[in-house]
Design an enzyme around this catalytic site. Structure first.
Site, mmCIF file in Angstrom:
data_model
loop_
_atom_site.group_PDB
_atom_site.id
_atom_site.type_symbol
_atom_site.label_atom_id
_atom_site.label_comp_id
_atom_site.label_asym_id
_atom_site.label_seq_id
_atom_site.Cartn_x
_atom_site.Cartn_y
_atom_site.Cartn_z
ATOM 1 N N HIS A 265 13.628 22.722 -8.757
ATOM 2 C CA HIS A 265 13.428 23.954 -8.984
ATOM 3 C C HIS A 265 12.734 24.768 -8.054
ATOM 4 O O HIS A 265 12.163 24.883 -7.117
ATOM 5 C CB HIS A 265 13.102 24.758 -10.383
ATOM 6 N N GLU A 266 11.316 23.213 -7.948
ATOM 7 C CA GLU A 266 10.003 23.486 -7.595
ATOM 8 C C GLU A 266 10.197 23.203 -5.591
ATOM 9 O O GLU A 266 9.646 23.980 -4.858
ATOM 10 C CB GLU A 266 9.597 22.413 -8.268
ATOM 11 N N HIS A 269 11.544 25.851 -4.604
ATOM 12 C CA HIS A 269 10.823 27.169 -3.464
ATOM 13 C C HIS A 269 9.174 26.613 -2.586
ATOM 14 O O HIS A 269 9.759 26.935 -1.376
ATOM 15 C CB HIS A 269 9.400 27.005 -4.781
ATOM 16 N N GLU A 295 11.870 33.339 -6.150
ATOM 17 C CA GLU A 295 12.364 32.749 -7.123
ATOM 18 C C GLU A 295 14.585 32.121 -7.260
ATOM 19 O O GLU A 295 14.727 32.234 -7.964
ATOM 20 C CB GLU A 295 12.141 33.593 -8.577
HETATM 21 ZN ZN ZN Z 1 9.036 28.833 -10.466
#
Ligand code: ZN
Length: 498
Positions: A265-266, A269, A295
């Site tokens: 997830h990170e 980003h 997101e």
């Molecule tokens: Zn996030």
């Protein structure tokens, strides 16, 4: 001063702002990762001085004169310069509309609110938080009225966090989600639950860390520019520019999948930020444009790619290499990481139920701004909506209305962007599949064609395009939330044998 000289000053101004950001970012990052316990005062002292300098630099009369002059000659500016001036002026104009004493009062209130919220959450004490939250909401209403009196106050704050977002857009978006996800969840709940025992055991942090670096390389992060550290709550931050990006994770030794999906997830980003065109570095156009688009990248990597069957099959041998105690099959692993279950805590929610957590918060914020409910009604309303949307009882406020830091952190109107990001991802996938064999690439462990697709359409623009423009540029069609609900329905129908 000639226009050319003014343009050069615009460049210098942004470089200087980035330099302050660099120093602040490193100090903050140090504080959350490895700094010795007794050093907070030292950091607060320096950060206080740096932020005052940065505030004076970005809102001082010289800066305002420069930006307004450039704005008056906007037809002679490049498109990038125009966007830089607009973004810089946006904040200044907002601050100009707020009386200075009120602005200072607001800053103080937010520090107080954050402090009170921490204690209130820890002690499960809503009554402690209620009066300060009431003032926070009242202040948000006042700011909206000063800044854009013609707009509904909640619309002002939605747009503040996701340029172009309105209640009207949220209404149809959430209605579409609710109409499909709630019945789908009910059907899932009638079936036997998926077995997650494959994820549990003892997984030493050192082995998890080695796995983290493998995942980062696999999805295409350049480890010369992206660092990894551990913190209580995972996050991603750019330090000074997209050329220095840091992600964090948290290792739970009893379940390796928690950090595994945090890292992906990170990492999503970080891919977005570091994918900015090189010439955007040290300008306000560097890095991602909004939380919604951010997101849409992180959740795309985490869920749409990371929780796909193709990825689970590809990564399972690596899982067993790092954690030899993991027995079973890739299919069992796939099913375990996709278990859907109503839960109390938003940040731990699965792909299917996540948007329902967001909808609860959206409904409550909207009703408070519309004065249909009062702040004192929040716990009861929160619990009622959790029952209605997720079918669960909230046992206490700590795991209910007090769980998020957003309201005390001045992020009212921020939540919808999370759900929007999830939904955008499904539409990217559909479009991407027209030209990229997504599953085929994942099965080979080749993320490059996927990254290239996103870089060309999304990442390289940084904050040059607005969020809506980024989305349109990526898919060349209007936003359609049914693509997301179709995706969920197909996935969970198969997983649970509905
Ligand atoms: Zn996030």
């Amino acid at each position: 001063m000639s226009l050319q000289e003014q343009k050069e000053r615009l460049v210098k101004l942004q470089q200087k702002m980035a330099a302050y950001g660099h120093a602040e970012g490193l100090i903050y990052f140090d504080g959350t990762t490895g700094a010795p316990k007794g050093t907070a005062e030292n950091r607060a002292q320096t950060l206080g001085i740096l932020s005052e300098e940065l505030y004076n630099l970005s809102t001082g009369q010289d800066t305002i004169d420069l930006l307004e002059d450039l704005d008056a000659h906007r037809e002679e500016l490049s498109d990038k310069e125009k966007r830089q001036v607009d973004l810089l002026l946006k904040d200044i104009r907002m601050m100009q509309k707020i009386p200075l004493d009120q602005y200072i009062e607001f800053q103080k209130l937010m520090v107080e609110a954050d402090d009170v919220w921490h204690t209130a959450k820890e002690d499960n004490d809503w009554k402690l938080f209620e009066p300060v939250l009431e003032r926070v909401f009242d202040f948000h209403k006042k700011i909206a009225a000063w800044c854009e009196p013609e707009k509904a106050p909640y619309d002002y704050w939605l747009d503040h966090f996701e340029e172009g977002l309105t209640m009207e857009k949220c209404e149809s978006f959430f209605a579409s989600l609710k109409g499909r996800i709630v019945p789908l969840l009910h059907r899932v709940q009638e079936k036997p639950q998926l077995d997650t025992s494959i994820l549990h055991g003892h997984f030493p942090a050192a082995a998890q860390e080695a796995f983290s670096y493998e995942l980062m390389k696999l999805i295409g992060l350049d480890l010369d520019h992206v660092g990894l550290a551990t913190t209580e709550h995972p996050f991603t931050t750019s330090i000074g520019s997209h050329l220095d990006e840091r992600i964090t994770t948290h290792y739970h030794e009893e379940d390796f999948s928690s950090s595994m999906f945090s890292v992906i997830h990170e990492g999503g980003h970080a891919l977005y930020d570091t994918g900015s065109d090189r010439d955007l570095a040290y300008t306000v156009l560097d890095g991602g444009v909004s939380m919604g688009i951010h997101e849409s990248q992180s959740r795309f990597y985490e869920n749409i790619l990371g929780r796909s069957r193709a990825f689970c099959e590809y990564i399972f041998p690596s899982v067993q290499k790092h954690f030899p105690q993991v027995q079973g099959t890739a299919e069992e692993f796939y099913r375990a990481v996709n278990r859907a279950e109503p839960s109390l805590i938003r940040t731990e929610a699965d792909e299917l139920t996540y948007a329902l957590h967001i909808m609860v918060r959206y409904e409550l914020e909207k009703k408070i701004f519309a004065e249909e409910i009062q702040v004192k009604d929040l716990p009861a309303e929160w619990n009622r909506l959790y029952k209605e949307y997720l079918g669960i009882e909230v046992p206490d406020d700590k795991r209910g209305v007090l769980q998020d830091s957003h309201w005390s952190g001045g992020c009212i109107g921020y939540f919808p962007s999370y759900a929007l990001g999830s939904a955008y991802g499904a539409q990217y996938l559909r479009k991407m599949k027209e030209t990229v064999d997504v599953d085929g690439c994942i099965r080979k462990g080749d993320f490059a064609p996927i990254g290239e697709w996103l870089r060309e359409r999304i990442w390289k623009y940084g904050s040059f395009l607005t969020p809506a423009q980024v989305f349109e540029n990526a898919v060349h069609e209007p936003f359609d939330p049914t693509v997301f609900t179709d995706y969920l329905e197909e996935k969970y129908t198969e997983l649970y044998g509905l």
